[in-house]
Design a protein around this motif. Sequence first.
Motif, PDB file in Angstrom:
ATOM      1  N   VAL A   1      35.099  26.536 -20.479  1.00  0.00           N
ATOM      2  CA  VAL A   1      35.628  25.362 -19.792  1.00  0.00           C
ATOM      3  C   VAL A   1      36.456  24.622 -20.836  1.00  0.00           C
ATOM      4  O   VAL A   1      35.971  24.318 -21.922  1.00  0.00           O
ATOM      5  CB  VAL A   1      34.506  24.448 -19.250  1.00  0.00           C
ATOM      6  CG1 VAL A   1      35.103  23.250 -18.546  1.00  0.00           C
ATOM      7  CG2 VAL A   1      33.591  25.226 -18.316  1.00  0.00           C
ATOM      8  N   VAL A   2      37.702  24.354 -20.494  1.00  0.00           N
ATOM      9  CA  VAL A   2      38.621  23.707 -21.419  1.00  0.00           C
ATOM     10  C   VAL A   2      39.033  22.344 -20.868  1.00  0.00           C
ATOM     11  O   VAL A   2      39.097  22.148 -19.659  1.00  0.00           O
ATOM     12  CB  VAL A   2      39.865  24.604 -21.679  1.00  0.00           C
ATOM     13  CG1 VAL A   2      40.654  24.856 -20.419  1.00  0.00           C
ATOM     14  CG2 VAL A   2      40.751  24.052 -22.774  1.00  0.00           C
ATOM     15  N   THR A   3      39.276  21.424 -21.772  1.00  0.00           N
ATOM     16  CA  THR A   3      39.692  20.074 -21.406  1.00  0.00           C
ATOM     17  C   THR A   3      41.193  20.045 -21.146  1.00  0.00           C
ATOM     18  O   THR A   3      41.970  20.640 -21.879  1.00  0.00           O
ATOM     19  CB  THR A   3      39.350  19.106 -22.554  1.00  0.00           C
ATOM     20  OG1 THR A   3      37.947  19.169 -22.791  1.00  0.00           O
ATOM     21  CG2 THR A   3      39.754  17.694 -22.229  1.00  0.00           C
ATOM     22  N   CYS A   4      41.573  19.330 -20.117  1.00  0.00           N
ATOM     23  CA  CYS A   4      42.991  19.150 -19.790  1.00  0.00           C
ATOM     24  C   CYS A   4      43.216  17.647 -19.615  1.00  0.00           C
ATOM     25  O   CYS A   4      42.493  17.005 -18.859  1.00  0.00           O
ATOM     26  CB  CYS A   4      43.324  19.904 -18.514  1.00  0.00           C
ATOM     27  SG  CYS A   4      45.068  19.924 -18.113  1.00  0.00           S
ATOM     28  N   ASP A   5      44.191  17.102 -20.337  1.00  0.00           N
ATOM     29  CA  ASP A   5      44.499  15.688 -20.152  1.00  0.00           C
ATOM     30  C   ASP A   5      45.779  15.566 -19.342  1.00  0.00           C
ATOM     31  O   ASP A   5      46.288  16.550 -18.803  1.00  0.00           O
ATOM     32  CB  ASP A   5      44.558  14.940 -21.487  1.00  0.00           C
ATOM     33  CG  ASP A   5      45.669  15.385 -22.415  1.00  0.00           C
ATOM     34  OD1 ASP A   5      46.638  16.031 -21.963  1.00  0.00           O
ATOM     35  OD2 ASP A   5      45.586  15.064 -23.621  1.00  0.00           O
ATOM     36  N   GLU A   6      46.317  14.373 -19.256  1.00  0.00           N
ATOM     37  CA  GLU A   6      47.510  14.153 -18.434  1.00  0.00           C
ATOM     38  C   GLU A   6      48.748  14.840 -18.999  1.00  0.00           C
ATOM     39  O   GLU A   6      49.737  15.010 -18.292  1.00  0.00           O
ATOM     40  CB  GLU A   6      47.749  12.657 -18.275  1.00  0.00           C
ATOM     41  CG  GLU A   6      46.660  12.004 -17.447  1.00  0.00           C
ATOM     42  CD  GLU A   6      46.778  10.493 -17.381  1.00  0.00           C
ATOM     43  OE1 GLU A   6      47.519   9.894 -18.172  1.00  0.00           O
ATOM     44  OE2 GLU A   6      46.097   9.914 -16.515  1.00  0.00           O
ATOM     45  N   GLU A   7      48.697  15.252 -20.268  1.00  0.00           N
ATOM     46  CA  GLU A   7      49.857  15.886 -20.894  1.00  0.00           C
ATOM     47  C   GLU A   7      49.780  17.408 -20.880  1.00  0.00           C
ATOM     48  O   GLU A   7      50.764  18.083 -20.626  1.00  0.00           O
ATOM     49  CB  GLU A   7      50.001  15.387 -22.337  1.00  0.00           C
ATOM     50  CG  GLU A   7      50.275  13.899 -22.428  1.00  0.00           C
ATOM     51  CD  GLU A   7      50.304  13.419 -23.867  1.00  0.00           C
ATOM     52  OE1 GLU A   7      50.636  14.205 -24.775  1.00  0.00           O
ATOM     53  OE2 GLU A   7      49.978  12.238 -24.082  1.00  0.00           O
ATOM     54  N   ARG A   8      48.589  17.951 -21.201  1.00  0.00           N
ATOM     55  CA  ARG A   8      48.480  19.405 -21.336  1.00  0.00           C
ATOM     56  C   ARG A   8      47.030  19.831 -21.484  1.00  0.00           C
ATOM     57  O   ARG A   8      46.139  19.008 -21.597  1.00  0.00           O
ATOM     58  CB  ARG A   8      49.285  19.887 -22.541  1.00  0.00           C
ATOM     59  CG  ARG A   8      48.791  19.340 -23.855  1.00  0.00           C
ATOM     60  CD  ARG A   8      49.757  19.648 -24.995  1.00  0.00           C
ATOM     61  NE  ARG A   8      49.397  18.888 -26.150  1.00  0.00           N
ATOM     62  CZ  ARG A   8      48.797  19.385 -27.219  1.00  0.00           C
ATOM     63  NH1 ARG A   8      48.481  20.656 -27.283  1.00  0.00           N
ATOM     64  NH2 ARG A   8      48.492  18.631 -28.237  1.00  0.00           N
TER      65      ARG A   8
END
Length: 169
Positions: A105-112
């Motif tokens: 599971v990888v984190t994704c923010d508003e940029e990428r």
Amino acid sequence: MEGADKPLLEWRGQPLVDWVIAQVPQDMPLLISANRNVDEYRRRATVVTDQGLPGEGPLVGILAGLSLAKTEYVAVIPGDAPKLPPQWLQRLEQAMASNRALAAVVTCDEERQQNLHLLLRKSSCVESLETFLRTGRHQVFRWLDSLNTTAVKFTGSVSNFNQQVDFNQ
């Protein structure tokens, strides 16, 4: 950052790595992947190094950590990321628990997608990572693409401190 060991640089009166450690639940075993200033990191936790492992880059440190970890889930947090979003680990754990086939599971923010802000299932990752590194590859996003991976989206930025301006936050 002119070759500095970024996790040891101070922000708001303490090294970045100490901010990261403070965000890890106290009952969670802690490993730090380091190849320099090892004694300084050993004051904080068990240290793993990538000596003798194939390849280069952060994936080698991840493999070292996975190899030593005694838990099925392994959280990966860069040592220069002192501001994780609220409930970061809990949300990754919820995503992993909701699908037993997931390896990462990888984190994704508003940029990428933030490829080094992860939760990994050890039993699904060690062999694939060893194979990936033995073939001479070292891009984290390509390894994640080869796994059964999902992203958890967070609002705001989930970034590392990569420039001097980041320390002004």
